[in-house]
Design an enzyme around this catalytic site. Structure first.
Site, PDB file in Angstrom:
ATOM      1  NE  ARG A  22      -2.107  -1.522   3.403  1.00 36.53           N
ATOM      2  CZ  ARG A  22      -2.453  -1.359   4.659  1.00 36.53           C
ATOM      3  NH1 ARG A  22      -3.612  -0.818   4.969  1.00 36.53           N
ATOM      4  NH2 ARG A  22      -1.658  -1.738   5.637  1.00 36.53           N
ATOM      5  CG  ASN A  40      -3.854  -4.668   2.987  1.00 38.24           C
ATOM      6  OD1 ASN A  40      -3.292  -4.557   1.915  1.00 38.24           O
ATOM      7  ND2 ASN A  40      -3.204  -4.651   4.131  1.00 38.24           N
TER       8      ASN A  40
END
Length: 94
Positions: A22, A40
């Protein structure tokens, strides 16, 4: 599309959680001048919403296919979507 921007919802599978995916995605998107978000998913995938000029979006899709060094990307799927709800920056969503 808003102002000639392209928008994609993206799903990345493989070893993509717990490998800085990320943060890496946000940094790459910012380098390319893209807005959107990354998060996620409970099933181990990572999803993203990316918005920007077409060439930059395509470059980002290529980079997502590689991922950061510790990642092992198995697949990337992208679907065109509306850019009307594009955020002003690129964020990690928790």
């Amino acid at each position: 599309m808003k102002d000639g921007l392209e928008a994609k919802h993206v799903r990345v599978t493989g070893r993509v959680q717990g490998v800085n995916f990320r943060a890496w995605t946000r940094a790459e998107a910012e380098r390319l001048g893209l807005t959107g978000w990354v998060r996620n998913e409970p099933d181990g995938a990572v999803t993203a919403f990316i918005v920007g000029p077409g060439a930059a979006v395509e470059t980002m899709l290529e980079r997502l296919g590689e991922g950061p060094p510790a990642a092992r990307v198995a697949g990337v799927s992208a679907e065109a979507t509306d850019s009307e709800e594009a955020p002003d920056r690129f964020a990690i969503v928790y």
